[in-house]
Enzyme design. Structure first.
Site, PDB file in Angstrom:
ATOM      1  N   THR A   1       6.424   0.665   2.663  1.00 55.84           N
ATOM      2  CA  THR A   1       7.323   1.515   3.139  1.00 55.84           C
ATOM      3  C   THR A   1       6.522   2.378   3.888  1.00 55.84           C
ATOM      4  O   THR A   1       5.775   3.394   3.515  1.00 55.84           O
ATOM      5  CB  THR A   1       8.065   2.102   2.022  1.00 55.84           C
ATOM      6  OG1 THR A   1       8.728   1.330   1.411  1.00 55.84           O
ATOM      7  CG2 THR A   1       9.306   2.847   3.083  1.00 55.84           C
TER       8      THR A   1
ATOM      9  N   LYS B   1       7.883  11.084   0.638  1.00 60.08           N
ATOM     10  CA  LYS B   1       7.283  10.558   1.875  1.00 60.08           C
ATOM     11  C   LYS B   1       8.479   9.681   2.409  1.00 60.08           C
ATOM     12  O   LYS B   1       8.313   9.631   3.971  1.00 60.08           O
ATOM     13  CB  LYS B   1       6.389   9.427   1.342  1.00 60.08           C
ATOM     14  CG  LYS B   1       5.582   8.522   2.227  1.00 60.08           C
ATOM     15  CD  LYS B   1       5.161   7.163   1.935  1.00 60.08           C
ATOM     16  CE  LYS B   1       6.209   6.249   1.677  1.00 60.08           C
ATOM     17  NZ  LYS B   1       5.737   4.680   1.205  1.00 60.08           N
TER      18      LYS B   1
ATOM     19  N   LYS C   1      14.969  -0.172   5.620  1.00 58.00           N
ATOM     20  CA  LYS C   1      14.483   0.461   4.553  1.00 58.00           C
ATOM     21  C   LYS C   1      14.744   1.962   4.435  1.00 58.00           C
ATOM     22  O   LYS C   1      15.272   2.662   3.580  1.00 58.00           O
ATOM     23  CB  LYS C   1      13.081  -0.067   4.061  1.00 58.00           C
ATOM     24  CG  LYS C   1      12.504   0.737   3.130  1.00 58.00           C
ATOM     25  CD  LYS C   1      12.976   0.280   1.763  1.00 58.00           C
ATOM     26  CE  LYS C   1      11.955   1.116   0.698  1.00 58.00           C
ATOM     27  NZ  LYS C   1      12.897   0.863  -0.910  1.00 58.00           N
TER      28      LYS C   1
ATOM     29  N   LEU D   1       0.765  -1.171  -0.059  1.00 59.75           N
ATOM     30  CA  LEU D   1       0.019  -0.044  -0.112  1.00 59.75           C
ATOM     31  C   LEU D   1       0.822   1.269  -0.003  1.00 59.75           C
ATOM     32  O   LEU D   1       2.187   1.226   0.168  1.00 59.75           O
ATOM     33  CB  LEU D   1      -0.874   0.232   1.211  1.00 59.75           C
ATOM     34  CG  LEU D   1      -1.798  -1.297   1.408  1.00 59.75           C
ATOM     35  CD1 LEU D   1      -2.387  -1.606   2.605  1.00 59.75           C
ATOM     36  CD2 LEU D   1      -3.070  -1.199   0.335  1.00 59.75           C
ATOM     37  N   PRO D   2       0.143   2.406  -0.091  1.00 57.46           N
ATOM     38  CA  PRO D   2       1.183   3.493  -0.195  1.00 57.46           C
ATOM     39  C   PRO D   2       1.933   3.910   0.975  1.00 57.46           C
ATOM     40  O   PRO D   2       3.150   4.057   0.949  1.00 57.46           O
ATOM     41  CB  PRO D   2       0.165   4.774  -0.505  1.00 57.46           C
ATOM     42  CG  PRO D   2      -0.941   3.978  -1.256  1.00 57.46           C
ATOM     43  CD  PRO D   2      -1.105   2.718  -0.699  1.00 57.46           C
TER      44      PRO D   2
HETATM   45  P1  NAD Z   1       1.022   3.042  -5.917  1.00 57.99           P
HETATM   46  O1  NAD Z   1       0.430   4.047  -5.619  1.00 57.99           O
HETATM   47  O2  NAD Z   1       1.292   2.668  -7.230  1.00 57.99           O
HETATM   48  O3  NAD Z   1       0.252   1.615  -5.280  1.00 57.99           O
HETATM   49  C1  NAD Z   1      -0.573   1.615  -4.156  1.00 57.99           C
HETATM   50  C2  NAD Z   1      -1.932   0.671  -4.529  1.00 57.99           C
HETATM   51  O4  NAD Z   1      -2.677   0.620  -3.239  1.00 57.99           O
HETATM   52  C3  NAD Z   1      -2.958   1.363  -5.428  1.00 57.99           C
HETATM   53  O5  NAD Z   1      -3.321   0.262  -6.327  1.00 57.99           O
HETATM   54  C4  NAD Z   1      -3.966   1.785  -4.368  1.00 57.99           C
HETATM   55  O6  NAD Z   1      -5.328   2.002  -5.196  1.00 57.99           O
HETATM   56  C5  NAD Z   1      -4.158   0.910  -3.457  1.00 57.99           C
HETATM   57  N1  NAD Z   1      -4.587   1.333  -2.459  1.00 57.99           N
HETATM   58  C6  NAD Z   1      -4.718   2.510  -1.663  1.00 57.99           C
HETATM   59  N2  NAD Z   1      -5.448   2.513  -0.738  1.00 57.99           N
HETATM   60  C7  NAD Z   1      -6.016   1.036  -0.295  1.00 57.99           C
HETATM   61  C8  NAD Z   1      -6.992   0.779   0.644  1.00 57.99           C
HETATM   62  N3  NAD Z   1      -7.079   1.425   1.489  1.00 57.99           N
HETATM   63  N4  NAD Z   1      -7.243  -0.545   0.165  1.00 57.99           N
HETATM   64  C9  NAD Z   1      -6.721  -1.299  -0.604  1.00 57.99           C
HETATM   65  N5  NAD Z   1      -6.124  -0.940  -1.938  1.00 57.99           N
HETATM   66  C10 NAD Z   1      -5.452   0.437  -1.640  1.00 57.99           C
HETATM   67  O7  NAD Z   1       2.316   2.553  -5.078  1.00 57.99           O
HETATM   68  P2  NAD Z   1       3.766   1.762  -5.379  1.00 57.99           P
HETATM   69  O8  NAD Z   1       4.597   2.455  -6.361  1.00 57.99           O
HETATM   70  O9  NAD Z   1       3.107   0.389  -5.913  1.00 57.99           O
HETATM   71  O10 NAD Z   1       4.434   1.776  -4.025  1.00 57.99           O
HETATM   72  C11 NAD Z   1       3.744   0.557  -2.844  1.00 57.99           C
HETATM   73  C12 NAD Z   1       4.801   0.770  -1.591  1.00 57.99           C
HETATM   74  O11 NAD Z   1       6.060   0.338  -2.227  1.00 57.99           O
HETATM   75  C13 NAD Z   1       4.844   2.226  -1.273  1.00 57.99           C
HETATM   76  O12 NAD Z   1       4.891   2.022   0.183  1.00 57.99           O
HETATM   77  C14 NAD Z   1       6.369   2.542  -1.682  1.00 57.99           C
HETATM   78  O13 NAD Z   1       6.987   3.412  -0.968  1.00 57.99           O
HETATM   79  C15 NAD Z   1       6.873   1.286  -1.903  1.00 57.99           C
HETATM   80  N6  NAD Z   1       8.155   1.211  -2.854  1.00 57.99           N
HETATM   81  C16 NAD Z   1       7.748   1.787  -4.307  1.00 57.99           C
HETATM   82  C17 NAD Z   1       8.836   1.588  -5.059  1.00 57.99           C
HETATM   83  C18 NAD Z   1       8.557   2.157  -6.527  1.00 57.99           C
HETATM   84  O14 NAD Z   1       9.596   2.104  -7.426  1.00 57.99           O
HETATM   85  N7  NAD Z   1       7.466   2.247  -6.992  1.00 57.99           N
HETATM   86  C19 NAD Z   1      10.244   0.992  -4.790  1.00 57.99           C
HETATM   87  C20 NAD Z   1      10.271   0.386  -3.269  1.00 57.99           C
HETATM   88  C21 NAD Z   1       9.105   0.739  -2.369  1.00 57.99           C
END
Ligand code: NAD
Length: 349
Positions: free
Chosen positions: A132, A284, A207, A96-97
């Site tokens: 994260t 963030k 992390k 999740l975010p």
């Molecule tokens: P994203 O915003 O693309 O995906 C998050 C998903 O969660 C979305 O599909 C959203 O609709 C869903 N969501 C939000 N609230 C929700 C809820 N209450 N119930 C169900 N679903 C819900 O984010 P991401 O890029 O996939 O990143 C996810 C996590 O991974 C974050 O914590 C980010 O910091 C971490 N991360 C991301 C990357 C990257 O390169 N994108 C790399 C390492 C770590």
């Protein structure tokens, strides 16, 4: 017909749960991770089934359509709530975010923890959170999960969307050792390196420290690449020098922010900074670092400066929020070309 979990009603729920994996949060990372996890699990466990759940229903529908195209016989369904997802599977992965969404998905009335309380025995359930988020929030959610008898690990990832797609992520895991051992084979379907960091919250602590380094490095590489060009250097020559010298780091050798600087590679700057790791997510993560720095009494002068710079950039150019965080270079170049100086004092606190 709208896909729904109803297709599980004819199952023996206990047997079905044993063979099920639910994935909640199918964004940029989660959709790739779930794809790898499910496709490798199919080959491993007969009669396995999968459940996906996302607040944005279209993400779940697109995932199911895509997965079924690749694996026509696969049993993959959409849960309407995290509660339904837990009732269907003994393994639940969340991606999740950040902290508010994790609190909501785990603790809300139709969330994971109330569902675990309905289950007997809940101890067969394993929750893996790869988000994260704030270390204290993660520890408190894990305590509540463990109190129901279930197991939980924090398992944030390093490796970005490319690593998620290739199944080469690094997982930094915090939790009890037996929970780590239970989680490892599941994580191995999505990543290459699975590192046990210590008790609950330790994966996140690692992390957050790593991402603070990354956030600072990406800014200084942008500064150096801009400075070098203004001194007449070719960006590919400068990148080659840095990458084979003491300044070498991922931000220069893989995620170099200057188009043409890495002729053999295709970092996000070659696609106008699309894809990669969003600047908003980096901001963030810098905030998570500076918060924990304050609460633990650890001075972070560079971490705080980097947070201020990302915040400033997003206030000035909100469209960079979803672009890769190496777009800090694009902003600095624009400031330089406008003959202006960075006025960080303008950032609202
Ligand atoms: P994203 O915003 O693309 O995906 C998050 C998903 O969660 C979305 O599909 C959203 O609709 C869903 N969501 C939000 N609230 C929700 C809820 N209450 N119930 C169900 N679903 C819900 O984010 P991401 O890029 O996939 O990143 C996810 C996590 O991974 C974050 O914590 C980010 O910091 C971490 N991360 C991301 C990357 C990257 O390169 N994108 C790399 C390492 C770590």
């Amino acid at each position: 017909m709208r896909p729904s979990l109803r297709c599980f009603q004819s199952f023996d729920h206990h047997v079905a749960r044993q063979k099920g994996i639910s994935f909640i949060g199918l964004g940029r990372m989660g959709s790739e991770m779930a794809f790898n996890l499910f496709s490798k699990r199919i080959a491993e466990v007969n009669d396995s089934h999968f459940v996906v759940c996302d607040a944005f229903q279209q993400n779940a529908v697109s995932f199911c359509t895509n997965f079924k195209e690749q694996f026509p016989g696969a049993k993959v369904s959409i849960a309407q709530s995290p509660q339904e997802a837990v009732l269907a599977s003994e393994v639940v992965v969340t991606m999740l975010p950040s902290s508010p969404q994790v609190k909501e998905v785990y603790s809300q009335a139709n969330g994971i923890i109330p569902a675990l309380k309905q289950l007997s025995p809940a101890q067969s359930t394993l929750c893996i959170d790869s988000t994260t988020l704030d270390v204290d929030v993660a520890r408190s959610v894990a305590l509540d999960v463990i109190e129901t008898g279930a197991q939980m690990v924090d398992a944030p990832v390093s490796g970005g969307v490319t690593g998620a797609k290739a199944g080469t992520l690094s997982f930094l895991v915090g939790g009890k050792e037996y929970a780590f051992k239970t989680a490892s084979p599941i994580l191995a379907h999505m990543g290459k390196r699975i590192i046990y960091c210590g008790p609950s919250g330790a994966g996140l602590a690692a992390k957050i420290c790593n991402n603070m380094v990354l956030g600072v490095e990406q800014i200084v590489i942008a500064e150096a690449m801009l400075l070098g060009q203004r001194l007449g250097l070719d960006p590919a020559v400068l990148a080659g020098v840095i990458n084979s010298s003491t300044g070498a780091c991922w931000s220069s050798s893989v995620n170099n922010p200057v188009p043409g600087a890495l002729p053999e590679a295709s970092p996000p700057c070659e696609r106008d900074y699309d894809g990669g790791f969003a600047t908003a997510l980096m901001l963030k993560d810098m905030g998570l670092a500076t918060d924990v720095g304050k609460s633990s009494g650890s001075p972070l002068p560079l971490g705080e400066a980097a947070e201020t710079i990302y915040k400033h950039i997003l206030e000035k150019e909100p469209e960079l929020s979803r672009k890769d965080f190496s777009s800090v270079y694009r902003y600095l170049r624009k400031v330089a070309e406008g003959g202006k100086s960075l006025r960080l004092g303008e950032v609202s606190s």
